[in-house]
Motif scaffolding. Structure first.
Motif, PDB file in Angstrom:
ATOM      1  N   ASP A 162       0.851  -1.188   0.000  1.00 50.56           N
ATOM      2  CA  ASP A 162       0.000   0.000   0.000  1.00 50.56           C
ATOM      3  C   ASP A 162       0.891   1.244   0.000  1.00 50.56           C
ATOM      4  N   PRO A 163       0.518   2.282  -0.762  1.00 56.42           N
ATOM      5  CA  PRO A 163       1.355   3.483  -0.838  1.00 56.42           C
ATOM      6  C   PRO A 163       1.406   4.230   0.488  1.00 56.42           C
ATOM      7  N   CYS A 164       2.562   4.804   0.782  1.00 57.77           N
ATOM      8  CA  CYS A 164       2.733   5.618   1.988  1.00 57.77           C
ATOM      9  C   CYS A 164       3.219   6.987   1.526  1.00 57.77           C
ATOM     10  N   LEU A 165       2.319   7.958   1.537  1.00 56.90           N
ATOM     11  CA  LEU A 165       2.620   9.286   1.021  1.00 56.90           C
ATOM     12  C   LEU A 165       2.766  10.304   2.144  1.00 56.90           C
ATOM     13  N   LEU A 166       3.696  11.212   1.948  1.00 58.66           N
ATOM     14  CA  LEU A 166       3.891  12.320   2.882  1.00 58.66           C
ATOM     15  C   LEU A 166       2.843  13.392   2.616  1.00 58.66           C
ATOM     16  N   PRO A 167       2.681  14.356   3.535  1.00 60.43           N
ATOM     17  CA  PRO A 167       1.684  15.414   3.331  1.00 60.43           C
ATOM     18  C   PRO A 167       1.818  16.142   1.997  1.00 60.43           C
ATOM     19  N   ASP A 168       3.042  16.206   1.442  1.00 64.85           N
ATOM     20  CA  ASP A 168       3.222  16.897   0.158  1.00 64.85           C
ATOM     21  C   ASP A 168       2.983  15.971  -1.037  1.00 64.85           C
ATOM     22  N   GLY A 169       2.557  14.741  -0.758  1.00 64.44           N
ATOM     23  CA  GLY A 169       2.218  13.818  -1.830  1.00 64.44           C
ATOM     24  C   GLY A 169       3.362  12.966  -2.339  1.00 64.44           C
ATOM     25  N   THR A 170       4.560  13.130  -1.800  1.00 64.84           N
ATOM     26  CA  THR A 170       5.719  12.349  -2.249  1.00 64.84           C
ATOM     27  C   THR A 170       5.791  11.007  -1.523  1.00 64.84           C
ATOM     28  N   ASP A 171       6.505  10.076  -2.120  1.00 62.04           N
ATOM     29  CA  ASP A 171       6.656   8.730  -1.579  1.00 62.04           C
ATOM     30  C   ASP A 171       7.594   8.750  -0.377  1.00 62.04           C
ATOM     31  N   ALA A 172       7.123   8.248   0.760  1.00 58.03           N
ATOM     32  CA  ALA A 172       7.937   8.249   1.982  1.00 58.03           C
ATOM     33  C   ALA A 172       9.163   7.346   1.861  1.00 58.03           C
ATOM     34  N   TYR A 173       9.163   6.429   0.898  1.00 62.03           N
ATOM     35  CA  TYR A 173      10.267   5.480   0.760  1.00 62.03           C
ATOM     36  C   TYR A 173      11.062   5.699  -0.529  1.00 62.03           C
ATOM     37  N   LYS A 183      12.451  -3.395  -0.208  1.00 58.35           N
ATOM     38  CA  LYS A 183      11.707  -4.613  -0.520  1.00 58.35           C
ATOM     39  C   LYS A 183      10.263  -4.461  -0.055  1.00 58.35           C
ATOM     40  N   GLN A 184       9.373  -5.079  -0.790  1.00 55.32           N
ATOM     41  CA  GLN A 184       7.937  -4.924  -0.530  1.00 55.32           C
ATOM     42  C   GLN A 184       7.323  -6.225  -0.037  1.00 55.32           C
ATOM     43  N   ILE A 185       6.377  -6.091   0.883  1.00 54.34           N
ATOM     44  CA  ILE A 185       5.626  -7.245   1.375  1.00 54.34           C
ATOM     45  C   ILE A 185       4.140  -7.034   1.080  1.00 54.34           C
ATOM     46  N   LYS A 186       3.378  -8.062   1.317  1.00 58.24           N
ATOM     47  CA  LYS A 186       1.938  -7.996   1.048  1.00 58.24           C
ATOM     48  C   LYS A 186       1.187  -7.469   2.263  1.00 58.24           C
ATOM     49  N   ARG A 187       0.336  -6.502   2.024  1.00 55.50           N
ATOM     50  CA  ARG A 187      -0.481  -5.952   3.107  1.00 55.50           C
ATOM     51  C   ARG A 187      -1.502  -6.984   3.560  1.00 55.50           C
ATOM     52  N   THR A 188      -1.740  -7.033   4.867  1.00 61.54           N
ATOM     53  CA  THR A 188      -2.746  -7.928   5.427  1.00 61.54           C
ATOM     54  C   THR A 188      -4.112  -7.261   5.309  1.00 61.54           C
ATOM     55  N   GLU A 189      -4.986  -7.867   4.567  1.00 60.07           N
ATOM     56  CA  GLU A 189      -6.279  -7.240   4.286  1.00 60.07           C
ATOM     57  C   GLU A 189      -7.282  -7.502   5.399  1.00 60.07           C
ATOM     58  N   GLY A 190      -8.261  -6.634   5.464  1.00 59.17           N
ATOM     59  CA  GLY A 190      -9.361  -6.804   6.398  1.00 59.17           C
ATOM     60  C   GLY A 190      -9.201  -6.067   7.710  1.00 59.17           C
ATOM     61  N   TYR A 409      -6.812   2.485  -2.438  1.00 62.76           N
ATOM     62  CA  TYR A 409      -5.940   1.314  -2.449  1.00 62.76           C
ATOM     63  C   TYR A 409      -6.704   0.070  -2.891  1.00 62.76           C
ATOM     64  N   TYR A 410      -7.886  -0.145  -2.310  1.00 62.47           N
ATOM     65  CA  TYR A 410      -8.650  -1.337  -2.637  1.00 62.47           C
ATOM     66  C   TYR A 410      -9.196  -1.288  -4.058  1.00 62.47           C
ATOM     67  N   GLU A 411      -9.484  -0.095  -4.567  1.00 66.90           N
ATOM     68  CA  GLU A 411      -9.977   0.031  -5.930  1.00 66.90           C
ATOM     69  C   GLU A 411      -8.882  -0.248  -6.960  1.00 66.90           C
ATOM     70  N   GLU A 412      -7.633   0.104  -6.611  1.00 69.09           N
ATOM     71  CA  GLU A 412      -6.531  -0.001  -7.567  1.00 69.09           C
ATOM     72  C   GLU A 412      -5.602  -1.182  -7.290  1.00 69.09           C
ATOM     73  N   LYS A 413      -5.853  -1.918  -6.217  1.00 64.47           N
ATOM     74  CA  LYS A 413      -4.896  -2.944  -5.803  1.00 64.47           C
ATOM     75  C   LYS A 413      -4.803  -4.076  -6.807  1.00 64.47           C
ATOM     76  N   LYS A 414      -3.622  -4.697  -6.846  1.00 65.55           N
ATOM     77  CA  LYS A 414      -3.361  -5.848  -7.673  1.00 65.55           C
ATOM     78  C   LYS A 414      -2.877  -6.991  -6.788  1.00 65.55           C
ATOM     79  N   TYR A 415      -2.974  -8.176  -7.309  1.00 65.17           N
ATOM     80  CA  TYR A 415      -2.549  -9.330  -6.531  1.00 65.17           C
ATOM     81  C   TYR A 415      -1.041  -9.269  -6.277  1.00 65.17           C
ATOM     82  N   VAL A 416      -0.659  -9.506  -5.036  1.00 63.39           N
ATOM     83  CA  VAL A 416       0.742  -9.545  -4.657  1.00 63.39           C
ATOM     84  C   VAL A 416       1.017 -10.915  -4.054  1.00 63.39           C
TER      85      VAL A 416
END
Length: 419
Positions: A162-173, A183-190, A409-416
């Motif tokens: 899931d994206p993590c954006l700063l207040p100015d809209g930039t990527d925190a990572y 490295k990216q992991i899968k978000r736990t849904e629900g 996120y849920y509208e745009e998410k793809k399988y990971v």
């Protein structure tokens, strides 16, 4: 000889061809000489042995342990946080967790529910965490990233899909990605902290009035509709339980300690009392009461988290060895015998029951195995929920903002793959 494989020979040939060739020729000649002189009884020991030729010995590999870093607010710690840290640990050998400061959370997300001390107790209590850095920044700047590399010997920075954006809209990572150390992991849904805050606000919004009126007036119907919209979307699987469980049974002579409860909105008080309970024996068995049992004894607006969610939160705690999912309210002699329980414990700080009935600990008390433990903290599920209700407007505003990003996120998410 102390060689791991014949690979040391080829390493000698490659790196020291002239020396190796000379030694082999000399060894051959000495071998013939030894054979000849041995026939007339003249001892001729070799001037050196293979064990002394250290340049050819393959050193035992001392592989450096991979250290991974994952940061977060970890406010209202839930099984989704625990699963993220479990996945992060699987990408390395040692997991270092960065705990964002209260001030940074306030500036970027709104007021935290739990204090730094409480969040530290929760994160440190997870079985996959090796080290914690307190007061970590919300955004990983190049300066902080270099500090992670130099001071903490971090190899990779981990975050969910899931994206993590700063207040100015930039990527925190962005800095970690640019350095090729992300490295990216899968978000736990629900589940999410936003979701839990929503459940609390919808469940505890004047529940006494609605109970008295049997939910008949317009306001109570609105509350009930809001509550139904925050029902957990978590889909429990046996695989997830196996991932969280150590899968170990107590030994035949192990001292098994049993403690039970709702363990709703798993908090620092739970961690501390479980730690004390575990210190009393060799194996800690935790009974998690069913949703129906919790509702019966605490009111219809509880539990906030359902049975499987609460079970995973408890299983993730490093002090817990096993759980009973849906444990009975009354502890029977048969139960004590079945699980070979040596001690039954209960904390001095607990939620009040709505009903006056027989003592659930009557049997262990009569057997002389009941112990009352002094609770290290006075925090309870209700007191945590009341913090949110006391600052209702701030959390409504915070949730409205976060809900939009989660919806996207849920509208745009793809399988990971993974987990």
């Amino acid at each position: 000889m102390d060689y791991e494989s014949n690979g040391w020979i080829w390493e000698g040939v490659y790196y020291y061809p002239h020396v190796f060739g000379g030694v082999m020729v000399t060894a051959a000649l000495l071998g013939l000489s030894t054979s000849y002189f041995a026939g007339i009884g003249v001892p001729l020991p070799l001037p050196c042995s293979w064990s002394n030729l250290r340049i050819f010995r393959k050193k035992k590999s001392s592989k450096r342990r991979i250290r991974v870093y994952m940061d977060g607010c970890f406010d209202l710690m839930h099984y989704g946080h625990a699963n993220a840290l479990r996945q992060a640990k699987a990408l390395g050998d040692e997991l270092v967790v960065g705990l964002v400061s209260d001030e940074e959370i306030l500036a970027n997300k709104g007021p935290p529910v739990l204090s730094m001390e409480e969040r530290l107790a929760l994160v440190s209590g997870l079985k996959w965490v090796d080290e914690v850095i307190t007061d970590a920044p919300y955004a990983i700047t190049e300066e902080f990233l270099n500090r992670l590399f130099r001071e903490y010997k971090i190899d990779y920075v981990i975050h969910g899909d899931d994206p993590c954006l700063l207040p100015d809209g930039t990527d925190a990572y962005a800095a970690a990605k640019k350095a090729g150390r992300y490295k990216q992991i899968k978000r736990t849904e629900g589940v999410s902290s936003t979701d839990i805050v929503g459940r609390i606000m919808s469940s505890l919004r004047d529940p006494k009035t609605c109970e008295d009126r049997n939910g008949t007036d317009e306001k109570c119907q609105e509350v009930n509709q809001s509550k139904s919209s925050h029902i957990s979307q978590f889909l429990p699987t046996s695989r997830r339980i196996v991932q969280f469980s150590d899968g170990k049974a107590p030994g035949p002579n192990a001292r098994v300690v049993y403690i039970d409860g709702a363990f709703d909105l798993f908090h620092a008080g739970h961690v501390e009392i479980l730690k004390r309970a575990r210190e009393l024996g060799d194996f800690l068995l935790v009974g998690i009461h069913s949703d129906e049992t919790v509702s019966e004894h605490r009111g219809n607006h509880y539990p906030i988290m359902h049975l499987h969610e609460r079970s995973l939160s408890v299983l993730a705690c490093r002090h817990v060895d096993e759980v009973i999912i849906g444990a009975p309210w009354q502890i029977t002699k048969d139960m004590v015998t079945t699980f070979n329980i040596s001690a039954v414990v209960h904390g001095t700080v607990a939620e009040n029951s709505l009903h006056s009935e027989s003592d659930p600990y009557e049997v262990p008390k009569s057997m002389g195995i009941f112990h009352l433990l002094e609770s290290p903290k006075d925090i309870t599920t209700t007191s945590v929920a009341q913090r949110i209700m006391a600052n209702h407007e701030a959390y409504v505003k915070r949730n409205a903002k976060k809900s939009q990003s989660e919806k996207r996120y849920y509208e745009e998410k793809k399988y990971v793959s993974g987990e």
